[in-house]
Design a protein around this motif. Structure first.
Motif, PDB file in Angstrom:
ATOM      1  N   GLU A   1       0.871  -1.083  -0.117  1.00 49.02           N
ATOM      2  CA  GLU A   1      -0.166  -0.109  -0.005  1.00 49.02           C
ATOM      3  C   GLU A   1       0.793   1.245  -0.011  1.00 49.02           C
ATOM      4  O   GLU A   1       2.033   1.219   0.640  1.00 49.02           O
ATOM      5  N   VAL A   2       0.470   2.190  -0.675  1.00 46.84           N
ATOM      6  CA  VAL A   2       1.173   3.551  -0.936  1.00 46.84           C
ATOM      7  C   VAL A   2       0.531   4.626   0.218  1.00 46.84           C
ATOM      8  O   VAL A   2      -0.608   4.803   0.169  1.00 46.84           O
ATOM      9  N   ILE A   3       1.415   5.112   1.104  1.00 39.92           N
ATOM     10  CA  ILE A   3       0.942   6.210   1.835  1.00 39.92           C
ATOM     11  C   ILE A   3       1.595   7.356   1.449  1.00 39.92           C
ATOM     12  O   ILE A   3       2.938   7.541   1.286  1.00 39.92           O
ATOM     13  N   SER A   4       1.118   8.552   1.575  1.00 36.61           N
ATOM     14  CA  SER A   4       1.788   9.649   1.378  1.00 36.61           C
ATOM     15  C   SER A   4       1.206  10.807   2.474  1.00 36.61           C
ATOM     16  O   SER A   4       0.068  10.846   2.894  1.00 36.61           O
ATOM     17  N   PHE A   5       2.347  11.557   2.576  1.00 33.76           N
ATOM     18  CA  PHE A   5       1.896  12.956   3.663  1.00 33.76           C
ATOM     19  C   PHE A   5       3.021  14.107   3.226  1.00 33.76           C
ATOM     20  O   PHE A   5       3.877  13.958   2.768  1.00 33.76           O
ATOM     21  N   ASP A   6       2.600  15.163   3.531  1.00 33.46           N
ATOM     22  CA  ASP A   6       3.362  16.402   3.553  1.00 33.46           C
ATOM     23  C   ASP A   6       4.336  16.498   4.867  1.00 33.46           C
ATOM     24  O   ASP A   6       3.787  16.662   6.012  1.00 33.46           O
ATOM     25  N   LEU A   7       5.542  17.052   4.654  1.00 31.93           N
ATOM     26  CA  LEU A   7       6.536  17.228   5.607  1.00 31.93           C
ATOM     27  C   LEU A   7       7.105  18.634   5.174  1.00 31.93           C
ATOM     28  O   LEU A   7       7.590  18.999   4.281  1.00 31.93           O
ATOM     29  N   SER A   8       7.116  19.581   6.347  1.00 28.34           N
ATOM     30  CA  SER A   8       7.882  20.647   6.500  1.00 28.34           C
ATOM     31  C   SER A   8       9.126  20.431   6.621  1.00 28.34           C
ATOM     32  O   SER A   8       9.538  19.605   7.531  1.00 28.34           O
ATOM     33  N   ASN A   9      10.300  21.130   5.873  1.00 30.07           N
ATOM     34  CA  ASN A   9      11.514  20.947   6.193  1.00 30.07           C
ATOM     35  C   ASN A   9      12.093  19.478   6.021  1.00 30.07           C
ATOM     36  O   ASN A   9      12.851  18.918   6.942  1.00 30.07           O
ATOM     37  N   CYS A  10      11.541  18.728   5.047  1.00 29.78           N
ATOM     38  CA  CYS A  10      11.665  17.160   4.947  1.00 29.78           C
ATOM     39  C   CYS A  10      13.293  17.031   4.547  1.00 29.78           C
ATOM     40  O   CYS A  10      13.799  17.589   3.623  1.00 29.78           O
ATOM     41  N   HIS A  11      14.013  15.946   5.045  1.00 29.46           N
ATOM     42  CA  HIS A  11      15.275  15.467   4.662  1.00 29.46           C
ATOM     43  C   HIS A  11      15.181  13.954   4.959  1.00 29.46           C
ATOM     44  O   HIS A  11      14.616  13.279   5.643  1.00 29.46           O
ATOM     45  N   ILE A  12      15.524  13.168   3.860  1.00 28.64           N
ATOM     46  CA  ILE A  12      15.837  11.889   3.614  1.00 28.64           C
ATOM     47  C   ILE A  12      17.383  11.495   3.742  1.00 28.64           C
ATOM     48  O   ILE A  12      17.853  11.987   2.864  1.00 28.64           O
ATOM     49  N   LEU A  13      17.483  10.582   4.867  1.00 30.32           N
ATOM     50  CA  LEU A  13      18.934  10.280   4.910  1.00 30.32           C
ATOM     51  C   LEU A  13      19.287   8.792   4.702  1.00 30.32           C
ATOM     52  O   LEU A  13      18.184   8.007   5.168  1.00 30.32           O
ATOM     53  N   GLU A  14      19.989   8.475   4.115  1.00 30.83           N
ATOM     54  CA  GLU A  14      20.477   7.064   3.630  1.00 30.83           C
ATOM     55  C   GLU A  14      21.530   6.679   4.998  1.00 30.83           C
ATOM     56  O   GLU A  14      22.617   6.990   5.049  1.00 30.83           O
ATOM     57  N   LEU A  15      20.865   5.696   5.558  1.00 29.33           N
ATOM     58  CA  LEU A  15      21.847   5.048   6.712  1.00 29.33           C
ATOM     59  C   LEU A  15      22.872   3.930   6.160  1.00 29.33           C
ATOM     60  O   LEU A  15      22.679   3.609   5.245  1.00 29.33           O
ATOM     61  N   GLU A  16      23.826   3.768   6.972  1.00 26.71           N
ATOM     62  CA  GLU A  16      24.893   2.765   6.339  1.00 26.71           C
ATOM     63  C   GLU A  16      24.386   1.677   6.386  1.00 26.71           C
ATOM     64  O   GLU A  16      24.680   0.607   5.598  1.00 26.71           O
ATOM     65  N   THR A  17      23.126   1.101   7.046  1.00 30.69           N
ATOM     66  CA  THR A  17      22.448  -0.007   6.939  1.00 30.69           C
ATOM     67  C   THR A  17      21.768  -0.258   5.758  1.00 30.69           C
ATOM     68  O   THR A  17      21.090  -1.469   5.417  1.00 30.69           O
ATOM     69  N   GLY A  18      21.649   0.904   4.893  1.00 30.48           N
ATOM     70  CA  GLY A  18      20.802   0.683   3.759  1.00 30.48           C
ATOM     71  C   GLY A  18      19.333   1.345   3.877  1.00 30.48           C
ATOM     72  O   GLY A  18      18.523   1.260   3.115  1.00 30.48           O
ATOM     73  N   LYS A  19      18.786   1.322   5.187  1.00 24.40           N
ATOM     74  CA  LYS A  19      17.720   1.843   5.489  1.00 24.40           C
ATOM     75  C   LYS A  19      17.539   3.382   5.272  1.00 24.40           C
ATOM     76  O   LYS A  19      18.739   4.188   5.358  1.00 24.40           O
ATOM     77  N   GLN A  20      16.419   4.003   5.083  1.00 24.82           N
ATOM     78  CA  GLN A  20      16.340   5.563   4.942  1.00 24.82           C
ATOM     79  C   GLN A  20      15.554   5.979   6.214  1.00 24.82           C
ATOM     80  O   GLN A  20      14.570   5.491   6.883  1.00 24.82           O
ATOM     81  N   LEU A  21      15.919   7.092   6.583  1.00 20.53           N
ATOM     82  CA  LEU A  21      15.413   7.936   7.649  1.00 20.53           C
ATOM     83  C   LEU A  21      14.774   9.257   7.383  1.00 20.53           C
ATOM     84  O   LEU A  21      15.484   9.991   6.607  1.00 20.53           O
ATOM     85  N   VAL A  22      13.481   9.412   7.396  1.00 16.00           N
ATOM     86  CA  VAL A  22      12.767  10.642   7.069  1.00 16.00           C
ATOM     87  C   VAL A  22      12.532  11.480   8.039  1.00 16.00           C
ATOM     88  O   VAL A  22      11.930  11.166   9.327  1.00 16.00           O
ATOM     89  N   LEU A  23      13.256  12.713   8.056  1.00 16.80           N
ATOM     90  CA  LEU A  23      13.103  13.840   9.110  1.00 16.80           C
ATOM     91  C   LEU A  23      11.968  14.864   8.596  1.00 16.80           C
ATOM     92  O   LEU A  23      12.531  15.462   7.372  1.00 16.80           O
ATOM     93  N   GLY A  24      11.376  15.525   9.414  1.00 15.65           N
ATOM     94  CA  GLY A  24      10.416  16.617   9.094  1.00 15.65           C
ATOM     95  C   GLY A  24       9.547  16.769   9.925  1.00 15.65           C
ATOM     96  O   GLY A  24       9.434  16.349  11.198  1.00 15.65           O
TER      97      GLY A  24
END
Length: 99
Positions: A68-91
């Motif tokens: 399922e696709v979920i979407s949402f709006d984030l202010s000052n969004c940053h997506i970080l790629e961690l060394e483990t291959g996972k992504q961290l979304v901040l905002g």
């Protein structure tokens, strides 16, 4: 975004860190600190970014494990790629109409 490591004599590391923390143009987060055993040295690590003048709004879309696709709006969004291959979304997310 930068990954910043500061290592050296504890007093000098602390002085530099205070200077960086007071700088209104910099945003520091995920700060970790390590003091070396039997030493006066200290190691500090953080992520560093210049603060943006204006806030940005981004639409983030993610797929759940069920497809399922979920979407949402984030202010000052940053997506970080961690060394483990996972992504961290901040905002920031504000929904004034949510009940």
């Amino acid at each position: 975004m930068l990954r910043l490591t500061v290592e050296g004599e504890a007093e000098q590391v602390d002085q530099l860190w205070e200077h960086l923390s007071r700088d209104a143009c910099l945003h520091l987060w995920d700060v970790s600190e390590m003091v070396k055993p039997n030493s006066i040295d200290k190691n500090k690590l953080c992520f560093l970014q210049f603060k943006e003048k204006k806030q940005t709004l981004s639409r983030v879309c993610m797929t759940t494990e069920k497809g399922e696709v979920i979407s949402f709006d984030l202010s000052n969004c940053h997506i970080l790629e961690l060394e483990t291959g996972k992504q961290l979304v901040l905002g920031y997310h504000y929904d004034i109409f949510h009940s």
